[in-house]
Design a protein around this motif. Structure first.
Motif, PDB file in Angstrom:
ATOM      1  N   GLN A 251       0.817  -1.218   0.000  1.00  0.00           N
ATOM      2  CA  GLN A 251       0.000   0.000   0.000  1.00  0.00           C
ATOM      3  C   GLN A 251       0.851   1.268   0.000  1.00  0.00           C
ATOM      4  O   GLN A 251       0.423   2.295  -0.532  1.00  0.00           O
ATOM      5  N   ASN A 252       2.040   1.217   0.605  1.00  0.00           N
ATOM      6  CA  ASN A 252       2.815   2.436   0.844  1.00  0.00           C
ATOM      7  C   ASN A 252       4.182   2.465   0.186  1.00  0.00           C
ATOM      8  O   ASN A 252       4.916   3.449   0.350  1.00  0.00           O
ATOM      9  N   ILE A 253       4.574   1.388  -0.496  1.00  0.00           N
ATOM     10  CA  ILE A 253       5.916   1.313  -1.080  1.00  0.00           C
ATOM     11  C   ILE A 253       5.805   0.782  -2.508  1.00  0.00           C
ATOM     12  O   ILE A 253       5.081  -0.174  -2.763  1.00  0.00           O
ATOM     13  N   SER A 262      10.788 -14.359 -16.990  1.00  0.00           N
ATOM     14  CA  SER A 262      10.579 -15.168 -18.196  1.00  0.00           C
ATOM     15  C   SER A 262      10.323 -16.631 -17.878  1.00  0.00           C
ATOM     16  O   SER A 262       9.826 -17.374 -18.738  1.00  0.00           O
ATOM     17  N   ASP A 263      10.636 -17.057 -16.640  1.00  0.00           N
ATOM     18  CA  ASP A 263      10.450 -18.478 -16.313  1.00  0.00           C
ATOM     19  C   ASP A 263       9.874 -18.711 -14.914  1.00  0.00           C
ATOM     20  O   ASP A 263      10.087 -19.754 -14.313  1.00  0.00           O
ATOM     21  N   GLY A 264       9.158 -17.744 -14.393  1.00  0.00           N
ATOM     22  CA  GLY A 264       8.577 -17.913 -13.061  1.00  0.00           C
ATOM     23  C   GLY A 264       8.242 -16.577 -12.436  1.00  0.00           C
ATOM     24  O   GLY A 264       8.007 -15.587 -13.142  1.00  0.00           O
ATOM     25  N   HIS A 265       8.219 -16.540 -11.122  1.00  0.00           N
ATOM     26  CA  HIS A 265       7.883 -15.316 -10.397  1.00  0.00           C
ATOM     27  C   HIS A 265       8.946 -15.014  -9.357  1.00  0.00           C
ATOM     28  O   HIS A 265       9.649 -15.913  -8.888  1.00  0.00           O
ATOM     29  N   MET A 266       9.044 -13.738  -9.006  1.00  0.00           N
ATOM     30  CA  MET A 266       9.953 -13.328  -7.942  1.00  0.00           C
ATOM     31  C   MET A 266       9.358 -12.129  -7.217  1.00  0.00           C
ATOM     32  O   MET A 266       8.457 -11.454  -7.720  1.00  0.00           O
ATOM     33  N   ILE A 267       9.879 -11.888  -6.028  1.00  0.00           N
ATOM     34  CA  ILE A 267       9.476 -10.731  -5.233  1.00  0.00           C
ATOM     35  C   ILE A 267      10.547  -9.655  -5.373  1.00  0.00           C
ATOM     36  O   ILE A 267      11.741  -9.934  -5.191  1.00  0.00           O
ATOM     37  N   LEU A 268      10.119  -8.449  -5.683  1.00  0.00           N
ATOM     38  CA  LEU A 268      11.000  -7.287  -5.672  1.00  0.00           C
ATOM     39  C   LEU A 268      10.519  -6.395  -4.537  1.00  0.00           C
ATOM     40  O   LEU A 268       9.346  -6.004  -4.509  1.00  0.00           O
ATOM     41  N   ALA A 269      11.388  -6.102  -3.579  1.00  0.00           N
ATOM     42  CA  ALA A 269      10.979  -5.395  -2.365  1.00  0.00           C
ATOM     43  C   ALA A 269      11.876  -4.186  -2.140  1.00  0.00           C
ATOM     44  O   ALA A 269      12.670  -4.129  -1.195  1.00  0.00           O
ATOM     45  N   VAL A 270      11.746  -3.204  -3.002  1.00  0.00           N
ATOM     46  CA  VAL A 270      12.554  -1.986  -2.918  1.00  0.00           C
ATOM     47  C   VAL A 270      12.058  -1.135  -1.758  1.00  0.00           C
ATOM     48  O   VAL A 270      10.903  -0.698  -1.751  1.00  0.00           O
ATOM     49  N   PHE A 276      16.084   1.655  -5.237  1.00  0.00           N
ATOM     50  CA  PHE A 276      15.429   1.784  -6.538  1.00  0.00           C
ATOM     51  C   PHE A 276      16.440   2.183  -7.605  1.00  0.00           C
ATOM     52  O   PHE A 276      16.422   1.661  -8.729  1.00  0.00           O
ATOM     53  N   ALA A 277      17.337   3.084  -7.260  1.00  0.00           N
ATOM     54  CA  ALA A 277      18.354   3.485  -8.229  1.00  0.00           C
ATOM     55  C   ALA A 277      19.239   2.302  -8.616  1.00  0.00           C
ATOM     56  O   ALA A 277      19.579   2.131  -9.803  1.00  0.00           O
ATOM     57  N   ARG A 278      19.592   1.466  -7.644  1.00  0.00           N
ATOM     58  CA  ARG A 278      20.414   0.306  -7.959  1.00  0.00           C
ATOM     59  C   ARG A 278      19.638  -0.709  -8.797  1.00  0.00           C
ATOM     60  O   ARG A 278      20.196  -1.348  -9.693  1.00  0.00           O
ATOM     61  N   PHE A 279      18.345  -0.859  -8.502  1.00  0.00           N
ATOM     62  CA  PHE A 279      17.539  -1.738  -9.342  1.00  0.00           C
ATOM     63  C   PHE A 279      17.545  -1.253 -10.789  1.00  0.00           C
ATOM     64  O   PHE A 279      17.695  -2.050 -11.731  1.00  0.00           O
ATOM     65  N   CYS A 280      17.378   0.039 -10.975  1.00  0.00           N
ATOM     66  CA  CYS A 280      17.335   0.595 -12.335  1.00  0.00           C
ATOM     67  C   CYS A 280      18.654   0.357 -13.069  1.00  0.00           C
ATOM     68  O   CYS A 280      18.657   0.098 -14.287  1.00  0.00           O
ATOM     69  N   GLU A 328      20.697  -9.447  -5.778  1.00  0.00           N
ATOM     70  CA  GLU A 328      21.354  -9.717  -4.500  1.00  0.00           C
ATOM     71  C   GLU A 328      22.765  -9.134  -4.491  1.00  0.00           C
ATOM     72  O   GLU A 328      23.207  -8.575  -3.480  1.00  0.00           O
ATOM     73  N   ALA A 329      23.465  -9.237  -5.616  1.00  0.00           N
ATOM     74  CA  ALA A 329      24.807  -8.654  -5.698  1.00  0.00           C
ATOM     75  C   ALA A 329      24.768  -7.141  -5.548  1.00  0.00           C
ATOM     76  O   ALA A 329      25.688  -6.529  -4.990  1.00  0.00           O
ATOM     77  N   ALA A 330      23.680  -6.524  -6.041  1.00  0.00           N
ATOM     78  CA  ALA A 330      23.534  -5.067  -5.948  1.00  0.00           C
ATOM     79  C   ALA A 330      22.877  -4.630  -4.645  1.00  0.00           C
ATOM     80  O   ALA A 330      22.619  -3.439  -4.446  1.00  0.00           O
ATOM     81  N   LYS A 331      22.599  -5.600  -3.756  1.00  0.00           N
ATOM     82  CA  LYS A 331      21.959  -5.329  -2.465  1.00  0.00           C
ATOM     83  C   LYS A 331      20.579  -4.676  -2.633  1.00  0.00           C
ATOM     84  O   LYS A 331      20.217  -3.726  -1.916  1.00  0.00           O
ATOM     85  N   VAL A 332      19.838  -5.216  -3.576  1.00  0.00           N
ATOM     86  CA  VAL A 332      18.446  -4.827  -3.769  1.00  0.00           C
ATOM     87  C   VAL A 332      17.575  -5.962  -3.233  1.00  0.00           C
ATOM     88  O   VAL A 332      17.684  -7.094  -3.707  1.00  0.00           O
ATOM     89  N   PRO A 333      16.732  -5.718  -2.237  1.00  0.00           N
ATOM     90  CA  PRO A 333      15.935  -6.798  -1.649  1.00  0.00           C
ATOM     91  C   PRO A 333      15.037  -7.491  -2.676  1.00  0.00           C
ATOM     92  O   PRO A 333      14.310  -6.832  -3.431  1.00  0.00           O
ATOM     93  N   CYS A 334      15.114  -8.810  -2.681  1.00  0.00           N
ATOM     94  CA  CYS A 334      14.340  -9.603  -3.624  1.00  0.00           C
ATOM     95  C   CYS A 334      14.246 -11.015  -3.064  1.00  0.00           C
ATOM     96  O   CYS A 334      14.888 -11.340  -2.064  1.00  0.00           O
ATOM     97  N   GLY A 335      13.445 -11.849  -3.697  1.00  0.00           N
ATOM     98  CA  GLY A 335      13.349 -13.209  -3.195  1.00  0.00           C
ATOM     99  C   GLY A 335      12.549 -14.113  -4.104  1.00  0.00           C
ATOM    100  O   GLY A 335      11.741 -13.655  -4.914  1.00  0.00           O
ATOM    101  N   ALA A 336      12.815 -15.401  -3.955  1.00  0.00           N
ATOM    102  CA  ALA A 336      12.034 -16.410  -4.656  1.00  0.00           C
ATOM    103  C   ALA A 336      10.721 -16.626  -3.917  1.00  0.00           C
ATOM    104  O   ALA A 336      10.540 -16.170  -2.787  1.00  0.00           O
ATOM    105  N   ILE A 337       9.806 -17.334  -4.554  1.00  0.00           N
ATOM    106  CA  ILE A 337       8.556 -17.731  -3.919  1.00  0.00           C
ATOM    107  C   ILE A 337       8.593 -19.249  -3.803  1.00  0.00           C
ATOM    108  O   ILE A 337       8.365 -19.969  -4.781  1.00  0.00           O
TER     109      ILE A 337
END
Length: 416
Positions: A251-253, A262-270, A276-280, A328-337
């Motif tokens: 709701q807030n982020i 292309s082959d599944g799903h992932m969580i992006l938790a910026v 966000f800049a590192r993700f870009c 993960e190398a760029a220290k952007v929070p993410c994860g598998a499901i």
């Protein structure tokens, strides 16, 4: 089945008389038992093929015995009752009620989750027991609490998730496929109430040790569910606007949601603008971080309808593992499901010891989910497998002072 601990556990010496069943109360008392309390689980005697905690029969799945066949111990029950001792008492009989009062005299905590008024009919309510034993901490767990217009109603986790607002903010948006309210996959109102009850009981024990006086703890699933609304509850109180369902988005982020690769799903938790800049950068679109519509989180929230489709197109172009490794190398929070097979195979979960084997009288090995509490000097001990129905009746009553003859008479009276 019990093992000695070289270091006294934090709650060693605390006795809990547990008249709760199903999940919220047992979750509380399992937590106390993991920390060293002696939890005596009081269950209905077996009569006409039924008895004990309802969850003993909530299967399949059931524990597989040494003969390869199902036992009568449901996995549901096994997940919330380790480190306890089980006795069977018929509290509908005067002899059973007298027995419970005699046990309570030697206990520190009494916990029950009967409907409001039931315990008073048995002479086992908070007012009665606290008058007899002023040092007793008495915890009641109900759907709606001991007061209020709904106090007499039975309360179930599923209904509480709806009444307490959780289902109004859980599930996909109504205008999208699969939209509509959803319950959470586990009974979170029960579980959180059990955890809050544990905290409240420990606070009451601290007060008792300082003053000599116990107190009544009134825990309600609905109260807990309302408290659990957390930031969404705060959002409503600040604006007067009820949050809507947002599916897997936040709701807030933004961006803080599930994306399809292309082959599944992932969580992006910026979580902040730097991430966000590192993700870009990883995505090959550094200019997005400089766009005034997207530079700050508040701007991204306001313009999510523009930004999220752009990101979805970018993320769909690469496979999941490539994204996860780069982020993960760029220290952007993410994860598998992960499904549960993947969860329990995960090297981090295994490294943290989140499953524990325990001996069980009906099986060679029982594997249970471990406690998440990691204490450096007094670690959780796994002393007892979830008990069989009435496994410790004679042991406990003898320990509390009942003679062989007294126990035989109680059995004759069918009080135990």
């Amino acid at each position: 089945m019990s093992t000695s601990s070289p270091t006294p556990l934090p709650l060693s010496g605390i006795r809990v008389l547990d008249l709760s069943r199903v999940l919220a109360g047992p979750w509380c008392t399992q937590t106390l038992a993991d920390l060293g309390a002696d939890v005596i689980k009081v269950e209905r005697p077996l009569r006409n093929g039924s008895g004990g905690d309802d969850t003993r029969g909530w299967g399949p799945p059931f524990l597989t015995g040494r003969d390869g066949e199902d036992t009568a111990e449901a996995a549901y029950y096994l997940g919330a009752n380790r480190n306890k001792r089980s006795i069977t008492v018929d509290i509908a009989q005067p002899e059973g009620q007298a027995l419970i009062r005699r046990l309570a005299a030697q206990c520190d905590v009494f916990i029950e989750n009967f409907k409001v008024g039931d315990m008073a009919r048995y002479g086992l309510d908070a007012a009665t027991l606290r008058a007899l034993y002023p040092r007793l901490v008495y915890c009641s767990v109900t759907g709606f609490g001991q007061t209020g217009p709904y106090a007499d109603r039975a309360g179930y986790d599923y209904a509480i998730q709806g009444i307490g607002g959780l289902m109004s903010v859980t599930g996909e948006r109504d205008d999208l496929p699969g939209g509509g309210p959803q319950k959470v996959g586990v009974a979170v109102a029960d579980l959180f109430t059990g955890m809050y009850a544990s905290v409240a009981i420990l606070a009451a024990l601290r007060h008792r040790d300082a003053t000599g006086q116990g107190q009544a703890v009134d825990m309600a699933l609905l109260d807990t569910q309302v408290a659990m609304l957390a930031n969404l509850g705060a959002n409503f109180l600040a604006t007067g606007v009820a949050p809507a369902r947002a599916g897997n988005a936040h709701q807030n982020i933004v961006p803080y949601q599930v994306f399809e690769t292309s082959d599944g799903h992932m969580i992006l938790a910026v979580g902040n603008d730097g991430q966000f800049a590192r993700f870009c950068e990883v995505a090959g679109r550094p200019e997005l971080a400089a766009d005034p519509r997207f530079a700050r989180n508040a701007d991204r929230v306001r313009h999510r309808a523009v930004l999220v489709p752009l990101l979805a197109e970018l993320i769909a172009a690469r496979p999941k593992q490539r994204w996860l490794s780069a982020l993960e190398a760029a220290k952007v929070p993410c994860g598998a499901i992960n499904d549960l097979a993947e969860v329990f195979a995960d090297p981090q979960v295994q490294s943290r010891g989140m499953t524990v084997p325990m001996p069980h009288p009906l099986a060679d090995t029982l594997r249970v989910v471990a406690s998440p509490m990691k204490l450096s000097d007094t670690p959780v001990q796994y002393r007892r497998a979830p008990p069989l129905l009435g496994e410790h009746t004679d042991e406990v009553l003898a320990e509390f002072g009942w003679s062989d003859a007294e126990r035989a008479e109680l059995r004759r009276q069918k009080a135990i």
